[in-house]
Design a protein around this motif. Structure first.
Motif, PDB file in Angstrom:
ATOM      1  N   THR A 117      24.397  40.042   1.512  1.00 51.30           N
ATOM      2  CA  THR A 117      23.813  40.470   0.237  1.00 51.30           C
ATOM      3  C   THR A 117      22.581  41.342   0.497  1.00 51.30           C
ATOM      4  O   THR A 117      21.972  41.270   1.570  1.00 51.30           O
ATOM      5  CB  THR A 117      23.380  39.249  -0.582  1.00 51.30           C
ATOM      6  OG1 THR A 117      22.307  38.580   0.111  1.00 51.30           O
ATOM      7  CG2 THR A 117      24.536  38.276  -0.803  1.00 51.30           C
TER       8      THR A 117
ATOM      9  N   LYS B 220      22.272  55.948  11.986  1.00 48.73           N
ATOM     10  CA  LYS B 220      21.889  54.842  12.861  1.00 48.73           C
ATOM     11  C   LYS B 220      22.489  55.084  14.250  1.00 48.73           C
ATOM     12  O   LYS B 220      23.637  55.506  14.355  1.00 48.73           O
ATOM     13  CB  LYS B 220      22.458  53.581  12.207  1.00 48.73           C
ATOM     14  CG  LYS B 220      22.660  52.379  13.067  1.00 48.73           C
ATOM     15  CD  LYS B 220      23.345  51.280  12.234  1.00 48.73           C
ATOM     16  CE  LYS B 220      24.013  50.279  13.140  1.00 48.73           C
ATOM     17  NZ  LYS B 220      24.828  49.306  12.435  1.00 48.73           N
TER      18      LYS B 220
ATOM     19  N   VAL C 107      16.860  28.983   0.941  1.00 50.31           N
ATOM     20  CA  VAL C 107      17.893  29.702   0.177  1.00 50.31           C
ATOM     21  C   VAL C 107      19.033  30.140   1.094  1.00 50.31           C
ATOM     22  O   VAL C 107      18.799  30.622   2.203  1.00 50.31           O
ATOM     23  CB  VAL C 107      17.268  30.967  -0.461  1.00 50.31           C
ATOM     24  CG1 VAL C 107      18.325  31.858  -1.090  1.00 50.31           C
ATOM     25  CG2 VAL C 107      16.191  30.585  -1.464  1.00 50.31           C
TER      26      VAL C 107
HETATM   27  C1  LIG Z   1      27.059  41.579  14.443  1.00 57.32           C
HETATM   28  C2  LIG Z   1      26.074  41.878  13.362  1.00 57.32           C
HETATM   29  C3  LIG Z   1      25.612  43.184  13.193  1.00 57.32           C
HETATM   30  C4  LIG Z   1      24.673  43.469  12.201  1.00 57.32           C
HETATM   31  N1  LIG Z   1      24.255  44.761  12.042  1.00 57.32           N
HETATM   32  C5  LIG Z   1      23.348  45.045  11.068  1.00 57.32           C
HETATM   33  C6  LIG Z   1      22.895  46.378  10.848  1.00 57.32           C
HETATM   34  O1  LIG Z   1      23.307  47.313  11.509  1.00 57.32           O
HETATM   35  N2  LIG Z   1      21.981  46.577   9.860  1.00 57.32           N
HETATM   36  C7  LIG Z   1      21.522  45.564   9.080  1.00 57.32           C
HETATM   37  O2  LIG Z   1      20.711  45.812   8.197  1.00 57.32           O
HETATM   38  N3  LIG Z   1      21.930  44.315   9.277  1.00 57.32           N
HETATM   39  C8  LIG Z   1      22.824  44.021  10.237  1.00 57.32           C
HETATM   40  N4  LIG Z   1      23.258  42.746  10.411  1.00 57.32           N
HETATM   41  C9  LIG Z   1      22.602  41.666   9.665  1.00 57.32           C
HETATM   42  C10 LIG Z   1      23.278  41.326   8.379  1.00 57.32           C
HETATM   43  O3  LIG Z   1      23.414  42.479   7.589  1.00 57.32           O
HETATM   44  C11 LIG Z   1      22.380  40.298   7.687  1.00 57.32           C
HETATM   45  O4  LIG Z   1      22.405  39.104   8.430  1.00 57.32           O
HETATM   46  C12 LIG Z   1      22.814  40.028   6.283  1.00 57.32           C
HETATM   47  O5  LIG Z   1      22.612  41.194   5.515  1.00 57.32           O
HETATM   48  C13 LIG Z   1      22.046  38.877   5.670  1.00 57.32           C
HETATM   49  O6  LIG Z   1      22.455  38.740   4.326  1.00 57.32           O
HETATM   50  P1  LIG Z   1      22.960  37.346   3.780  1.00 57.32           P
HETATM   51  O7  LIG Z   1      23.243  37.512   2.339  1.00 57.32           O
HETATM   52  O8  LIG Z   1      24.031  36.789   4.617  1.00 57.32           O
HETATM   53  O9  LIG Z   1      21.608  36.520   3.965  1.00 57.32           O
HETATM   54  P2  LIG Z   1      21.354  34.950   4.385  1.00 57.32           P
HETATM   55  O10 LIG Z   1      21.792  34.800   5.789  1.00 57.32           O
HETATM   56  O11 LIG Z   1      22.014  34.092   3.362  1.00 57.32           O
HETATM   57  O12 LIG Z   1      19.830  34.907   4.219  1.00 57.32           O
HETATM   58  C14 LIG Z   1      18.949  35.597   5.103  1.00 57.32           C
HETATM   59  C15 LIG Z   1      17.517  35.106   4.822  1.00 57.32           C
HETATM   60  O13 LIG Z   1      17.087  35.494   3.533  1.00 57.32           O
HETATM   61  C16 LIG Z   1      16.812  34.356   2.694  1.00 57.32           C
HETATM   62  N5  LIG Z   1      17.363  34.766   1.396  1.00 57.32           N
HETATM   63  C17 LIG Z   1      18.571  35.349   1.191  1.00 57.32           C
HETATM   64  N6  LIG Z   1      18.684  35.748  -0.096  1.00 57.32           N
HETATM   65  C18 LIG Z   1      17.538  35.404  -0.708  1.00 57.32           C
HETATM   66  C19 LIG Z   1      17.041  35.584  -2.029  1.00 57.32           C
HETATM   67  N7  LIG Z   1      17.761  36.233  -2.958  1.00 57.32           N
HETATM   68  N8  LIG Z   1      15.815  35.100  -2.334  1.00 57.32           N
HETATM   69  C20 LIG Z   1      15.075  34.475  -1.388  1.00 57.32           C
HETATM   70  N9  LIG Z   1      15.474  34.280  -0.111  1.00 57.32           N
HETATM   71  C21 LIG Z   1      16.690  34.770   0.231  1.00 57.32           C
HETATM   72  C22 LIG Z   1      17.478  33.183   3.355  1.00 57.32           C
HETATM   73  O14 LIG Z   1      16.785  31.997   3.121  1.00 57.32           O
HETATM   74  C23 LIG Z   1      17.382  33.586   4.835  1.00 57.32           C
HETATM   75  O15 LIG Z   1      16.106  33.300   5.334  1.00 57.32           O
HETATM   76  C24 LIG Z   1      24.208  42.433  11.366  1.00 57.32           C
HETATM   77  C25 LIG Z   1      24.692  41.126  11.520  1.00 57.32           C
HETATM   78  C26 LIG Z   1      25.615  40.854  12.513  1.00 57.32           C
HETATM   79  C27 LIG Z   1      26.099  39.438  12.672  1.00 57.32           C
END
Ligand SMILES: Cc1cc2nc3c(=O)[nH]c(=O)nc-3n(C[C@H](O)[C@H](O)[C@H](O)COP(=O)(O)OP(=O)(O)OC[C@H]3O[C@@H](n4cnc5c(N)ncnc54)[C@H](O)[C@@H]3O)c2cc1C
Length: 333
Positions: free
Chosen positions: A106, A227, A25
């Motif tokens: 998300t 945090k 996903v």
């Molecule tokens: C510089 C930096 C700083 C960050 N700091 C923080 C922080 O302070 N706190 C924090 O919490 N996060 C932090 N993050 C992380 C960031 O918040 C997460 O990478 C982001 O929330 C992932 O969400 P996405 O929708 O992009 O997920 P994706 O990258 O699209 O997915 C992440 C994983 O979940 C799976 N997935 C996603 N949605 C679903 C679904 N609905 N059903 C089943 N599987 C699913 C995907 O297959 C994948 O394995 C940071 C990231 C960066 C780059």
């Protein structure tokens, strides 16, 4: 990078029908693309769920909230009801990462992101989480690693939203084409490394996380999240605390105290909660709760500082939740 196909889905059922044969996903893609670029995963098909409108948005119900898995961290942090009734959640989502990442990331992806252990994230280290029998953090650079439950894999829980949602007793809704829907309490969602180091949660490869439900807080509830990190922004926590207080005047009826980057799985501290229950919230009780939260901590060679940092994070977040202190200017976000 291995070639892959992209299945662009606009309905939940279309996405579910694509989740087979090693398909993965993609929601916001923030963590997923990092994992692919570093060669940690090489799926042959990406299932893009970003455009499924039915998995988006925040619904207020008589029982609480239903938040679609595709709702962004920015939308959650800015929602007026969440800001006023579920401050811990708006604080956690509003201080994760950076403004541009919060616009992409998300809720579902945030809860499912992989841990940040640099040995796991590097292609050069075949560790326990990659099916081998060695953890490089024990004798290596472990300053960001776990101080609790660190006997198998000392990576830490990365999700800020999970800290808040554990404190709020949230549930996640999962859906599969073959087995239909199921609801799992967030406290049972994450898998401890000693149970299975290769998996982080109970979600199955053919399941979608479709929504998160949050029960309505009891009257008199106040909450907060803070945090602490190496950097002011653009980084994960090295210590974070979520606090939910059910108050009766100045007396705390019930408390939830949650730590994020302390253990492989987000952790509630019954010891800290017991210190506050039935007591007024004062500087003294808040400090005692922070101290109690460290019972059983077993720091590694380079992360002893966390045993001092977490009590301060907890103490200040308790006072913030109780309205007795402003946001800590030295907190990150
Ligand atoms: C510089 C930096 C700083 C960050 N700091 C923080 C922080 O302070 N706190 C924090 O919490 N996060 C932090 N993050 C992380 C960031 O918040 C997460 O990478 C982001 O929330 C992932 O969400 P996405 O929708 O992009 O997920 P994706 O990258 O699209 O997915 C992440 C994983 O979940 C799976 N997935 C996603 N949605 C679903 C679904 N609905 N059903 C089943 N599987 C699913 C995907 O297959 C994948 O394995 C940071 C990231 C960066 C780059």
């Amino acid at each position: 990078m291995k070639q892959f196909t992209l299945a662009d889905c606009t309905t939940e059922s279309a996405a579910l029908s694509q989740l087979n044969g090693g398909a993965v996903v993609k929601a916001g893609g923030v963590d997923l693309l990092d994992l692919m670029k570093s060669g940690l995963i090489a799926p042959s098909r990406l299932v893009n769920i970003r455009n499924i409108s039915g998995m988006n948005g925040i619904q207020s119900t008589p029982d609480g909230l239903k938040i679609g898995a595709l709702t962004t961290l920015a939308e959650i942090s800015e929602n007026p009801e969440i800001k006023s009734q579920y401050a811990i959640l708006s604080d956690a989502c509003g201080h994760a990462a950076t403004p541009h990442i919060r616009n992409m990331a998300t809720l579902g992806g945030n809860l499912l992101q992989q841990n940040r252990c640099w040995y796991f994230r590097s292609d050069d280290f075949a560790c326990l989480k990659k099916g081998k029998d060695v953890c490089f953090a024990f004798d290596g650079l472990n300053q960001y690693h776990a101080i609790f439950d660190n006997g198998t894999c000392p990576s830490v829980a990365p999700s800020s939203a999970a800290v808040a949602l554990l404190g709020l007793n949230a549930n996640v809704e999962l859906s599969s084409a073959k087995r239909g829907k199921r609801t799992v309490a967030l406290k049972d969602f994450y898998v401890k490394p000693e149970v299975n180091p290769m998996t982080r949660t109970v979600i199955q490869p053919d399941e979608l996380l479709t929504a998160v439900t949050v029960p309505k807080p009891a009257s008199g509830t106040r909450s907060a999240y803070q945090k602490y990190g190496d950097k002011k922004s653009f980084d994960w926590a090295i210590a974070d605390a979520g606090v939910v207080l059910e108050m009766n005047g100045n007396i705390c009826r019930k408390a939830a105290i949650v730590m994020g980057a302390a253990s492989p799985v987000v952790r509630r501290s019954p010891e800290a909660e017991a210190v506050l229950q039935g007591k007024p919230i004062t500087e003294e009780t808040a400090r005692a709760a922070g101290k109690a939260a460290m019972q059983g901590a077993q720091p590694l060679s380079m992360n002893g500082y966390k045993v001092q940092l977490f009590p301060v994070a907890i103490y200040r977040t308790i006072l913030l939740a109780a309205g007795q202190m402003g946001r800590d200017p030295s907190a990150a976000g």
